[in-house]
Design a protein around this motif. Structure first.
Motif, PDB file in Angstrom:
ATOM      1  N   ALA A   1       4.135  13.034  -4.759  1.00  0.00           N
ATOM      2  CA  ALA A   1       3.397  12.097  -3.911  1.00  0.00           C
ATOM      3  C   ALA A   1       3.254  12.641  -2.491  1.00  0.00           C
ATOM      4  O   ALA A   1       2.172  12.579  -1.899  1.00  0.00           O
ATOM      5  N   VAL A   2       4.330  13.182  -1.954  1.00  0.00           N
ATOM      6  CA  VAL A   2       4.278  13.737  -0.592  1.00  0.00           C
ATOM      7  C   VAL A   2       3.343  14.949  -0.549  1.00  0.00           C
ATOM      8  O   VAL A   2       2.566  15.125   0.395  1.00  0.00           O
ATOM      9  N   GLY A   3       3.424  15.802  -1.574  1.00  0.00           N
ATOM     10  CA  GLY A   3       2.547  16.968  -1.631  1.00  0.00           C
ATOM     11  C   GLY A   3       1.082  16.574  -1.721  1.00  0.00           C
ATOM     12  O   GLY A   3       0.216  17.224  -1.116  1.00  0.00           O
ATOM     13  N   ALA A   4       0.787  15.501  -2.449  1.00  0.00           N
ATOM     14  CA  ALA A   4      -0.598  15.036  -2.542  1.00  0.00           C
ATOM     15  C   ALA A   4      -1.104  14.568  -1.183  1.00  0.00           C
ATOM     16  O   ALA A   4      -2.249  14.832  -0.808  1.00  0.00           O
ATOM     17  N   LEU A   5      -0.252  13.885  -0.428  1.00  0.00           N
ATOM     18  CA  LEU A   5      -0.649  13.452   0.905  1.00  0.00           C
ATOM     19  C   LEU A   5      -0.912  14.663   1.804  1.00  0.00           C
ATOM     20  O   LEU A   5      -1.903  14.701   2.549  1.00  0.00           O
ATOM     21  N   ARG A   6      -0.027  15.662   1.736  1.00  0.00           N
ATOM     22  CA  ARG A   6      -0.214  16.856   2.556  1.00  0.00           C
ATOM     23  C   ARG A   6      -1.548  17.522   2.259  1.00  0.00           C
ATOM     24  O   ARG A   6      -2.283  17.914   3.177  1.00  0.00           O
TER      25      ARG A   6
ATOM     26  N   GLY B   1      -3.685   6.417  -4.707  1.00  0.00           N
ATOM     27  CA  GLY B   1      -2.562   5.654  -4.179  1.00  0.00           C
ATOM     28  C   GLY B   1      -2.465   5.773  -2.664  1.00  0.00           C
ATOM     29  O   GLY B   1      -2.213   4.789  -1.958  1.00  0.00           O
ATOM     30  N   TRP B   2      -2.672   6.981  -2.135  1.00  0.00           N
ATOM     31  CA  TRP B   2      -2.631   7.167  -0.681  1.00  0.00           C
ATOM     32  C   TRP B   2      -3.833   6.513  -0.011  1.00  0.00           C
ATOM     33  O   TRP B   2      -3.724   5.993   1.119  1.00  0.00           O
ATOM     34  N   ILE B   3      -4.963   6.521  -0.671  1.00  0.00           N
ATOM     35  CA  ILE B   3      -6.140   5.851  -0.121  1.00  0.00           C
ATOM     36  C   ILE B   3      -5.918   4.342  -0.091  1.00  0.00           C
ATOM     37  O   ILE B   3      -6.302   3.656   0.870  1.00  0.00           O
ATOM     38  N   VAL B   4      -5.261   3.803  -1.120  1.00  0.00           N
ATOM     39  CA  VAL B   4      -4.892   2.381  -1.119  1.00  0.00           C
ATOM     40  C   VAL B   4      -3.888   2.093  -0.007  1.00  0.00           C
ATOM     41  O   VAL B   4      -3.909   1.018   0.608  1.00  0.00           O
ATOM     42  N   ALA B   5      -2.993   3.046   0.271  1.00  0.00           N
ATOM     43  CA  ALA B   5      -2.046   2.859   1.381  1.00  0.00           C
ATOM     44  C   ALA B   5      -2.797   2.664   2.693  1.00  0.00           C
ATOM     45  O   ALA B   5      -2.414   1.823   3.527  1.00  0.00           O
ATOM     46  N   ALA B   6      -3.879   3.431   2.892  1.00  0.00           N
ATOM     47  CA  ALA B   6      -4.706   3.239   4.087  1.00  0.00           C
ATOM     48  C   ALA B   6      -5.341   1.856   4.084  1.00  0.00           C
ATOM     49  O   ALA B   6      -5.446   1.191   5.131  1.00  0.00           O
TER      50      ALA B   6
ATOM     51  N   GLY C   1       0.791  -1.222   0.000  1.00  0.00           N
ATOM     52  CA  GLY C   1       0.000   0.000   0.000  1.00  0.00           C
ATOM     53  C   GLY C   1       0.821   1.268   0.000  1.00  0.00           C
ATOM     54  O   GLY C   1       0.533   2.210  -0.738  1.00  0.00           O
ATOM     55  N   LEU C   2       1.889   1.316   0.811  1.00  0.00           N
ATOM     56  CA  LEU C   2       2.660   2.552   0.949  1.00  0.00           C
ATOM     57  C   LEU C   2       3.387   2.927  -0.328  1.00  0.00           C
ATOM     58  O   LEU C   2       3.620   4.113  -0.588  1.00  0.00           O
ATOM     59  N   ILE C   3       3.766   1.949  -1.128  1.00  0.00           N
ATOM     60  CA  ILE C   3       4.493   2.250  -2.363  1.00  0.00           C
ATOM     61  C   ILE C   3       3.539   2.744  -3.446  1.00  0.00           C
ATOM     62  O   ILE C   3       3.958   3.414  -4.394  1.00  0.00           O
ATOM     63  N   GLY C   4       2.224   2.452  -3.302  1.00  0.00           N
ATOM     64  CA  GLY C   4       1.260   2.808  -4.335  1.00  0.00           C
ATOM     65  C   GLY C   4       1.311   4.250  -4.805  1.00  0.00           C
ATOM     66  O   GLY C   4       1.436   4.509  -6.008  1.00  0.00           O
ATOM     67  N   PRO C   5       1.229   5.244  -3.906  1.00  0.00           N
ATOM     68  CA  PRO C   5       1.243   6.639  -4.387  1.00  0.00           C
ATOM     69  C   PRO C   5       2.550   7.027  -5.061  1.00  0.00           C
ATOM     70  O   PRO C   5       2.557   7.803  -6.023  1.00  0.00           O
TER      71      PRO C   5
ATOM     72  N   MET D   1       4.090  -1.782  -6.687  1.00  0.00           N
ATOM     73  CA  MET D   1       4.263  -0.967  -7.894  1.00  0.00           C
ATOM     74  C   MET D   1       3.200  -1.259  -8.949  1.00  0.00           C
ATOM     75  O   MET D   1       3.013  -0.478  -9.893  1.00  0.00           O
ATOM     76  N   THR D   2       2.527  -2.404  -8.814  1.00  0.00           N
ATOM     77  CA  THR D   2       1.412  -2.712  -9.719  1.00  0.00           C
ATOM     78  C   THR D   2       0.153  -2.956  -8.899  1.00  0.00           C
ATOM     79  O   THR D   2      -0.595  -3.906  -9.135  1.00  0.00           O
ATOM     80  N   ALA D   3      -0.074  -2.097  -7.920  1.00  0.00           N
ATOM     81  CA  ALA D   3      -1.241  -2.231  -7.046  1.00  0.00           C
ATOM     82  C   ALA D   3      -2.476  -1.694  -7.764  1.00  0.00           C
ATOM     83  O   ALA D   3      -2.484  -1.499  -8.980  1.00  0.00           O
TER      84      ALA D   3
END
Length: 431
Positions: free
Chosen positions: A223-228, A364-369, A64-68, A120-122
Motif C-alpha cells: 500500500a505504501v509503495g503504491a502511494l509512492r 484506495g488511495w484516491i478514495v483516501a483523498a 478513506g485512509l484505511i481503504g488502500p 475496511m468495506t469502503a
C-alpha cells in the motif's frame, strides 16, 4: 441433490455481488446516521456543532485512509475475512456509542472504531470484487454496487429520523448496530474470495483468458509503495484531486450537514431526512446509469458533466432552502442524480492508468483523498455554522470548486503516462 457451484446455471459472481451490495448498504446506513444525530447530541449535551463535526471528520478521514490498506489486506487474507472483521468492528463501535457522555468518547467510538471499520468495506471493496469476479459488465456492476451507498441512505434515513423523533437517538443507534451484526453469518457462510477458489473464471471471461493474480505477501508495504508510485504520476494527482472535491461536495457537506441546514431553515427533521432519502433514490438511478455509460463513453467527459452539474446544484442550494415549497425538490433531483455517479468513471480511469493488477490499491488511495475532502468539509462547514450561524458560504465555495474540477478532469490521461503502469508486480513497488 444440490449441484456443485460450477455446474449451476447462474454464475456465483452474482451471489458475491449481492453480498457485497448488502454489506455496502449496511455500512452506508452507518455512515448516514450522524446526519440525524447532530441536533439531538447538541440538545442533550450542549456540544457545539464544531465539536460533533470533529468526531464525524475523524470517521470520514479514517474511512478513506484505511481503504488502500484494506485493499492490500484483501489481497493478503481474503475479501471474506476482511468483511467479517469490518462488520464486527462496526457493530461493536456503533452499539457502544449509545453509552457516550463526553466528546472524547464520541471521537473514539464513532470517529476511530466506526470510521476504521467502515473504511475496511469502503468503495475499494466494490472495485476489488468487480475486478476479481467480472470480466464483462464491470461498469454496470460497479455502478450498482456504488449506488448501494445511496440506497442505504434511502432505506435508513427516514426510519432513523422517525426513531430519533419518537424514541430518542440511542435506540436509533442500536438499530443500526443490529443491522451490521445480522450480516455476519451471511458473509461467513456464502462469501467467496476469488472465482478460481470454487473452480470458476470471472463472469464473461474467455476460457483461455489468463487469471490476474493480485496476491501480496506484505500488504502494508504494498500500500505504501503504491502511494509512492502514485505521487510520481500526473494522472494520480488529477484523479485524487478531483475525488478530494467529490468528497468535499458530497458526504462531507451535504450528507452530514443538510439536515441541520434544513432545521435552521425551519424544515422538520423527518422531512429533511426524507429529502436526503429522495436524493438517494435519484442517485441510485444516476449512479447505475453512470456505470452503464462508463462502459460506452469517454469517462473524462462524463466526469466533466457530473462535476459541472453538481457545482450548479450546490450554488443553487441556499436559494432552495429559502423556498422549501419546490426549491429543495428541484435540488434533490439535480444533485441526487450525480451524487456519487463519479465513482464508476473514476474507477475505470484508475484501471486504465495503473492496470487492473494494482487498481484496487491505487483506487484506495484516491478514495483516501475523497475522504480527506469529506473530513475538511465536515469540520469546516460545522465551524462556519458555529461562527457565523449560516451554512451558505460552505455551499457556495463547494459549488465553485466543483466547477473548477469539471475543467480539471478533462486533462486525465493526456500528456503523461502513469509511472506505475509499467509495474506488473505489486511487490516490485516496495523492493
Amino acid at each position: 441433490m444440490v449441484k456443485p457451484i460450477r455446474e449451476r446455471r447462474y454464475h456465483y459472481a452474482w451471489v458475491v455481488a449481492g453480498l457485497t451490495f448488502l454489506t455496502l448498504l449496511a455500512t452506508a446506513g452507518v455512515r448516514a446516521t450522524p446526519s440525524v444525530l447532530i441536533v439531538p447530541l447538541e440538545r442533550e449535551f450542549g456540544w457545539s456543532r464544531a465539536t460533533i463535526s470533529l468526531a464525524i471528520s475523524v470517521n470520514l478521514l479514517l474511512y478513506g485512509l484505511i481503504g488502500p490498506f484494506a485493499a492490500a489486506l484483501m489481497d493478503k487474507i481474503g475479501v471474506r475475512r476482511t468483511m467479517l472483521g469490518s462488520l464486527a468492528a462496526v457493530a461493536m463501535g456503533v452499539a457502544l456509542s449509545s453509552r457516550i457522555s463526553t466528546p472524547w468518547q464520541l471521537v473514539l467510538l464513532w470517529g476511530v472504531v466506526v470510521g476504521g471499520g467502515t473504511g475496511m468495506t469502503a468503495l475499494v471493496l466494490g472495485a476489488t470484487v468487480v475486478n476479481r469476479w467480472f470480466a464483462d459488465r464491470r461498469g454496470l456492476v460497479l455502478g450498482v454496487l456504488t449506488a448501494s451507498s445511496a440506497t442505504g441512505q434511502m432505506v435508513f434515513l427516514p426510519a432513523l429520523a422517525a426513531t430519533v423523533t419518537r424514541y430518542g437517538w440511542r435506540p436509533a443507534v442500536l438499530v443500526v448496530a443490529c443491522v451490521a451484526a445480522l450480516l455476519l453469518p451471511l458473509i461467513a457462510l456464502l462469501m467467496r474470495d476469488r472465482p478460481e477458489d470454487i473452480g470458476l473464471r470471472p463472469f464473461g471471461a474467455a476460457t483461455d483468458a489468463p487469471i490476474v493474480s493480485t496476491k501480496v505477501d506484505r500488504p502494508f508495504a504494498a500500500a505504501v509503495g503504491a502511494l509512492r508510485d502514485g505521487l510520481r504520476s500526473r494522472d494520480f494527482w488529477l484523479l485524487a484531486g478531483s475525488f478530494f472535491i467529490c468528497g468535499l461536495s458530497t458526504n462531507g457537506l451535504v450528507g452530514t450537514h443538510l439536515i441541520s441546514a434544513c432545521l435552521d431553515a425551519g424544515i422538520p427533521e423527518i422531512r429533511a431526512a426524507g429529502l436526503l432519502a429522495a436524493m438517494g433514490l435519484f442517485d441510485l438511478l444516476g449512479t447505475t446509469a453512470s456505470g452503464w455509460l462508463s462502459d460506452r463513453y469517454d469517462n473524462r467527459i462524463l466526469l466533466c458533466w457530473y462535476y459541472g452539474l453538481r457545482g450548479l446544484a450546490l450554488i443553487y442550494l441556499p436559494f432552495g432552502l429559502a423556498d422549501a415549497s419546490w426549491g429543495l425538490s428541484a435540488f434533490a433531483v439535480l444533485y441526487g442524480l450525480d451524487w456519487i455517479a463519479t465513482v464508476p468513471p473514476t474507477v475505470k480511469l484508475t484501471a486504465d492508468a495503473f492496470g487492473r493488477e494494482r487498481s484496487g490499491i491505487m483506487f484506495g488511495w484516491i478514495v483516501a483523498a475523497h475522504q480527506l475532502g469529506a473530513a475538511v468539509a465536515t469540520f469546516g462547514a460545522g465551524t462556519i455554522r458555529s461562527v457565523i450561524g449560516d451554512y451558505q458560504p460552505a455551499f457556495l465555495t463547494s459549488g465553485a470548486l466543483c466547477l473548477v474540477t469539471a475543467a480539471m478532469v478533462l486533462q486525465i490521461g493526456r500528456g503523461q503516462v502513469a509511472t506505475v503502469a509499467v509495474l506488473a508486480d505489486p511487490e516490485t513497488a516496495v523492493a
